[in-house]
Design a protein around this motif. Structure first.
Motif, PDB file in Angstrom:
ATOM      1  N   GLU A  86       0.804  -1.217   0.000  1.00  0.00           N
ATOM      2  CA  GLU A  86       0.000   0.000   0.000  1.00  0.00           C
ATOM      3  C   GLU A  86       0.843   1.274   0.000  1.00  0.00           C
ATOM      4  OE1 GLU A  86      -4.155  -0.999   2.102  1.00  0.00           O
ATOM      5  OE2 GLU A  86      -2.408  -1.459   3.327  1.00  0.00           O
ATOM      6  N   TYR A 202      -6.351  -5.097  -1.240  1.00  0.00           N
ATOM      7  CA  TYR A 202      -6.305  -3.891  -0.414  1.00  0.00           C
ATOM      8  C   TYR A 202      -7.583  -3.067  -0.562  1.00  0.00           C
ATOM      9  CZ  TYR A 202      -1.267  -4.852  -0.474  1.00  0.00           C
ATOM     10  OH  TYR A 202      -0.040  -5.430  -0.361  1.00  0.00           O
ATOM     11  N   THR A 203      -8.557  -3.557  -1.323  1.00  0.00           N
ATOM     12  CA  THR A 203      -9.705  -2.728  -1.656  1.00  0.00           C
ATOM     13  C   THR A 203     -11.010  -3.501  -1.550  1.00  0.00           C
ATOM     14  OG1 THR A 203      -9.514  -3.326  -3.982  1.00  0.00           O
ATOM     15  CG2 THR A 203      -8.409  -1.306  -3.291  1.00  0.00           C
ATOM     16  N   ARG A 246      -7.201   2.203  -2.952  1.00  0.00           N
ATOM     17  CA  ARG A 246      -8.426   2.946  -2.630  1.00  0.00           C
ATOM     18  C   ARG A 246      -9.544   2.607  -3.604  1.00  0.00           C
ATOM     19  NH1 ARG A 246      -4.634   7.262  -3.704  1.00  0.00           N
ATOM     20  NH2 ARG A 246      -3.203   7.464  -1.951  1.00  0.00           N
ATOM     21  N   ASP A 291      -7.706   5.366   1.511  1.00  0.00           N
ATOM     22  CA  ASP A 291      -8.915   4.825   0.905  1.00  0.00           C
ATOM     23  C   ASP A 291      -9.796   5.961   0.411  1.00  0.00           C
ATOM     24  OD1 ASP A 291     -10.688   2.902   0.067  1.00  0.00           O
ATOM     25  OD2 ASP A 291     -11.531   2.506   2.038  1.00  0.00           O
ATOM     26  N   SER A 335      -7.737   2.391   5.252  1.00  0.00           N
ATOM     27  CA  SER A 335      -9.090   2.090   4.798  1.00  0.00           C
ATOM     28  C   SER A 335     -10.089   2.932   5.570  1.00  0.00           C
ATOM     29  CB  SER A 335      -9.404   0.605   4.981  1.00  0.00           C
ATOM     30  OG  SER A 335      -9.217   0.211   6.325  1.00  0.00           O
ATOM     31  N   ASP A 385      -8.785  -3.010   3.892  1.00  0.00           N
ATOM     32  CA  ASP A 385      -9.837  -2.106   3.449  1.00  0.00           C
ATOM     33  C   ASP A 385     -11.136  -2.520   4.117  1.00  0.00           C
ATOM     34  OD1 ASP A 385     -10.963   0.069   2.248  1.00  0.00           O
ATOM     35  OD2 ASP A 385     -11.096  -0.808   0.253  1.00  0.00           O
TER      36      ASP A 385
END
Length: 664
Positions: A86, A202-203, A246, A291, A335, A385
C-alpha cells in the motif's frame, strides 16, 4: 507388500502394458519380515485419527441458517508472494492463511428451535466455528468440543435485537492481503469470517442495492473480483492491469471510483471493468496508502498516510483536496467507510489492526476497537480495506421456490422440496483417505499402498435436517497390489431394508451378489461394495445411496463408516480398520492358512502395525516398500502414545514428512 524383483525383470513389456499397475501375480507375493521394526501399542488403541462429534444447537429466536466449520486458530504457510504494497513498494513476503472457511462440515436451519447433527472431525480439532445467518445479519462463535459434544445456545445481542425494532443494522465488511473477507459489528467489535477470497486485496466496495461487494486483487493482473453477499460466491469481472489501495462504489452513477498511489482517480464500469475516466488529485501531502469513501450526500473523501481530505472537482476537471485532519496522526490509515449514522470508520496499517472513528468536520478521532483501544478487542489480523453493508429488517427476500420452508438464499437445492442442506466428510473442500495392506493375516510391508481410497462423503439433508441420500465420491489414488481386490463399506446397524437404491458401484468380477436395492446380499447391516476390483475406480466415481425414509445422521453414522477390502476375490477374506468387525460374509483370521500375524483378530499385527488406516485428510501414501514409520517421522510416537501426542503427524507441517519417500 513385498515384491520379488527378479520376476519383475522377467515380465515382458506387453504384459506391463496390459496389466497397468497390477504388475505382480499372487504367487509373486512374499511375506515381509519387519519383526525387527515393532511398535509398542497401548491396549485398545485403534489408530483412529478422527472421532464422532455431536453438535447440539439451540435457537428459539426464529428462522436462521447455521454453518458449522472445523476450527483451529493455527495459520498455515501459504508460500511467498511478490506484490506492490500500500506504500507503493515492491515486496516479497510469506503469506499466512487460515483454513477455517475451507472446513465447512454442515449447514442447517433449526427445527422447533433445535439443530442436531453427528459429524466426523480429526482428533486434533478441539473446537468448531459456528456461524449464524439471519437475513444476511451474521454472527459467530467458537465452541469447545467436550466429551465429543458441542452444546451451543444462541441468545440475541443488542445489535441483533435492533433488527426486530425495524431499524437498519450496519456491518463493516473487511478484506486483507491474506485473502480474508470478514465482518465486524461496529456496535460490539465482534468479528465473523465470511469468505476466502480468490486473491488477497487492499480494496473493497459494496453496491448496497444489488448486495454485491467489489474488490481488486493486490497483484498482477489485478483482477476486479465480484462477491455475491446473498450467494456467497466469487467471480472475476475483468483484469484491470492496475492496482492500488483505494476503492468505493458511487450509488448515484453506479460506478467504481479507484485511486492509485500516484494521485490519479479512475472510474470503472463494475459490470465490464472498462475504464470510464481518469482525473488528477491535487494537494495531497502524501499520495500513498488510505482509501476513498462517499458520504450519503455524495461528498467524496480520501485518506492517505498524511491524513483525511475532502475532494471537490475544480473548473479544470481535477479533484482538489482539502485537508481535514491534523498534520501528524499517530497511525497510518489504509481504509475507511461511512456507517448509516455518517460516522467515519478507519483502519490503520498493522498486523493487528486498530479500528478508529474520525470526525469529518474537525479531523478528531478515537480508537474504537483493537489493541490500542485498550478494551480487549484486538482483532489479530490486518484490515487492508473496509466498507459498510446495511441490513434492513423490513427488506427480506422470502422466496421459497420448492415450498420446503427453507428460503432459496439458504437452500442448497432450491428447486427440490426433498433436499435443502449438505453435510460433508471430511469437509466441503477436503478429501479423506483409507489405505490398506492386503497380505492379512500375514505381515505386509506396511507402505499402505496396496489400495488407497480417496473419498468425500456428502449427506443430502432435507428441511428437517434428516438425511435423504448419501453421495460417496471416491477413487483409488494408489494401487500397488498384485491381487484383484474389491472394496466396500458397511453402514453398521442400518438395515438393508432402509435403503431404497444404490447407484454407481462398478461390479464386473462375478463374485458379488446384490439385492434389488443394490446392497450386498446376505448381510445383516447395509453393505455397499463400491467396486469388486479396485482398478475399476481409478477415476473419480460417485456411489449414491438413497434412503426409503429420511434418517438422522446419528442413525446413519458418519463416513467412512466401516470400510474394508476383499482380498483377491475371496469374498470371505476382509481387511478392516483396527478393532472393526467383519461383515456377515467375512471370516475371522484364524480360518485362513499360513503365517497368521493377527491371532487376536483385531487387525493389528503382533508387532503392532495395523493392516488398514483411515486418515481424515488427503493422505500421501509411502512409496513401494517404504514403511509408514520411515515416511512419516511422527507416526511411531503418535501410535505408541495411543494418539495422545503428534495427532497431526500426517499433515504437511515442517518435519512431519519425508517427501522423497512419498508418492506424488
Amino acid at each position: 507388500m513385498k515384491i520379488n524383483t527378479l520376476k519383475l525383470f522377467t515380465i515382458s513389456l506387453s504384459m506391463l502394458l496390459l496389466n497397468g499397475c497390477n504388475l505382480f501375480s499372487p504367487e509373486d507375493k512374499v511375506d515381509t519380515d519387519i519383526d525387527s521394526i515393532s511398535l509398542s501399542i497401548p491396549d485398545g488403541f485403534d489408530f483412529s485419527t478422527y472421532h464422532d462429534v455431536t453438535i447440539n444447537i439451540t435457537d428459539n429466536e426464529g428462522y436462521a441458517k447455521y454453518d458449522v466449520y472445523a476450527y483451529t486458530d493455527e495459520l498455515y504457510d501459504a508460500g511467498t508472494e511478490t506484490f506492490e504494497d500500500e506504500s507503493g513498494e515492491i515486496v516479497t513476503e510469506t503469506i499466512f492463511k487460515s483454513d477455517v472457511l475451507e472446513k465447512l462440515i454442515f449447514s442447517g436451519v433449526p427445527t422447533d428451535g433445535v439443530l442436531k447433527q453427528t459429524i466426523n472431525l480429526p482428533k486434533f480439532y478441539d473446537q468448531v466455528y459456528i456461524r449464524r445467518n439471519e437475513n444476511l445479519s451474521y454472527s459467530s462463535s467458537v465452541a469447545d468440543i467436550v466429551g465429543q459434544e458441542v452444546n451451543y445456545t444462541f441468545s440475541k445481542t443488542t445489535s441483533s435485537a435492533r433488527i426486530l425494532a425495524g431499524s437498519v443494522t450496519d456491518y463493516l465488511y473487511c478484506v486483507n492481503g491474506n485473502g480474508q473477507l470478514f465482518q465486524i459489528d461496529p456496535l460490539t467489535g465482534e468479528l465473523t469470517d465470511l469468505s476466502t477470497m480468490p486473491m488477497g486485496s487492499y480494496t473493497c466496495a459494496i453496491d448496497q442495492e444489488n448486495k454485491v461487494l467489489y474488490s481488486i486483487g493486490k497483484k498482477n493482473p489485478f483482477p476486479l473480483m465480484k462477491y455475491s453477499i446473498v450467494d456467497d460466491s466469487w467471480e472475476t469481472v475483468a483484469n484491470l492491469g492496475m492496482g492500488g489501495p483505494r476503492l468505493d462504489y458511487n450509488s448515484e452513477d453506479g460506478l467504481l471510483y479507484f485511486a492509485d498511489n500516484k494521485a490519479k482517480l479512475f472510474t470503472f464500469n463494475p459490470t465490464t471493468g472498462a475504464n470510464i475516466d481518469k482525473k488528477n488529485i491535487l494537494g495531497l501531502h502524501n499520495t500513498t496508502g488510505g482509501d476513498l469513501a462517499f458520504a450519503d450526500d455524495g461528498t467524496l473523501f480520501i485518506c492517505t498516510f498524511s491524513g483525511l481530505y475532502e475532494l471537490e472537482l475544480n473548473d479544470d476537471g481535477d479533484y482538489q483536496s482539502t485537508r481535514l485532519s491534523a498534520d501528524n496522526l499517530p497511525f497510518t490509515p489504509i481504509s475507511m467507510t461511512f456507517d448509516s449514522n455518517q460516522e467515519l470508520y478507519l483502519a490503520e496499517a498493522s498486523n493487528s489492526a486498530d479500528l478508529i472513528i474520525m470526525d469529518t468536520q474537525t479531523g478528531g478521532w478515537e480508537y474504537k476497537y483493537g489493541a490500542s483501544a485498550n478494551n480487549n478487542t484486538a482483532f489479530g489480523r490486518k484490515i487492508n480495506d473496509l466498507t459498510t453493508f446495511r441490513v434492513y429488517s423490513d427488506i427480506i427476500d422470502e422466496t421459497d421456490s420448492d415450498g420446503d420452508g427453507i428460503l432459496d438464499q439458504d437452500d442448497a437445492f432450491p428447486d427440490d422440496a426433498d433436499a435443502a442442506f449438505e453435510s460433508f466428510t471430511p469437509s466441503k473442500y477436503g478429501k479423506g483417505t483409507i489405505a490398506f495392506e492386503d497380505l492379512w493375516p500375514s505381515n505386509g510391508d506396511y507402505d499402505f499402498n496396496d489400495a488407497a481410497l480417496s473419498y468425500q462423503a456428502i449427506a443430502i439433508l432435507n428441511a428437517d435436517n434428516l438425511a435423504v441420500r448419501l453421495d460417496f465420491i471416491c477413487n483409488i489414488k494408489a494401487n500397488g497390489a498384485g491381487y484383484t481386490n474389491g472394496i466396500g463399506l458397511e453402514i453398521e446397524g442400518l438395515s438393508p431394508s432402509k435403503i431404497e437404491s444404490v447407484t454407481g458401484p462398478l461390479l464386473n468380477q462375478g463374485y458379488i451378489s446384490v439385492n434389488d436395492n443394490g446392497t450386498e446380499a446376505g448381510q445383516e447391516s447395509a453393505v455397499i461394495i463400491l467396486a469388486d476390483d479396485v482398478d475399476n475406480i481409478l477415476n473419480e466415481t460417485t456411489v449414491s445411496i438413497k434412503f426409503v425414509e429420511p434418517i438422522s445422521t446419528s442413525e446413519l453414522g458418519v463416513a467412512p463408516f466401516n470400510p474394508f477390502i476383499i482380498i483377491n476375490k475371496e469374498r470371505e477374506k476382509e481387511v478392516h480398520l483396527p478393532y472393526r468387525h467383519i461383515t456377515s460374509l467375512g471370516d475371522q483370521s484364524n480360518v485362513f492358512p499360513g503365517d497368521n500375524k493377527d491371532l487376536d483378530g483385531n487387525f493389528i499385527s503382533e508387532n503392532g502395525y495395523p493392516w488398514a488406516i483411515s486418515i481424515i485428510h488427503d493422505f500421501k501414501v509411502p512409496k513401494e516398500k517404504v514403511d509408514i514409520t520411515t515416511a512419516y517421522n511422527y507416526f511411531s510416537s503418535w501410535a505408541e502414545s495411543g494418539g495422545a501426542t503428534d495427532e497431526d503427524w500426517y499433515k504437511d507441517n515442517p518435519g512431519n514428512r519425508n517427501e522423497d519417500l512419498l508418492d506424488d
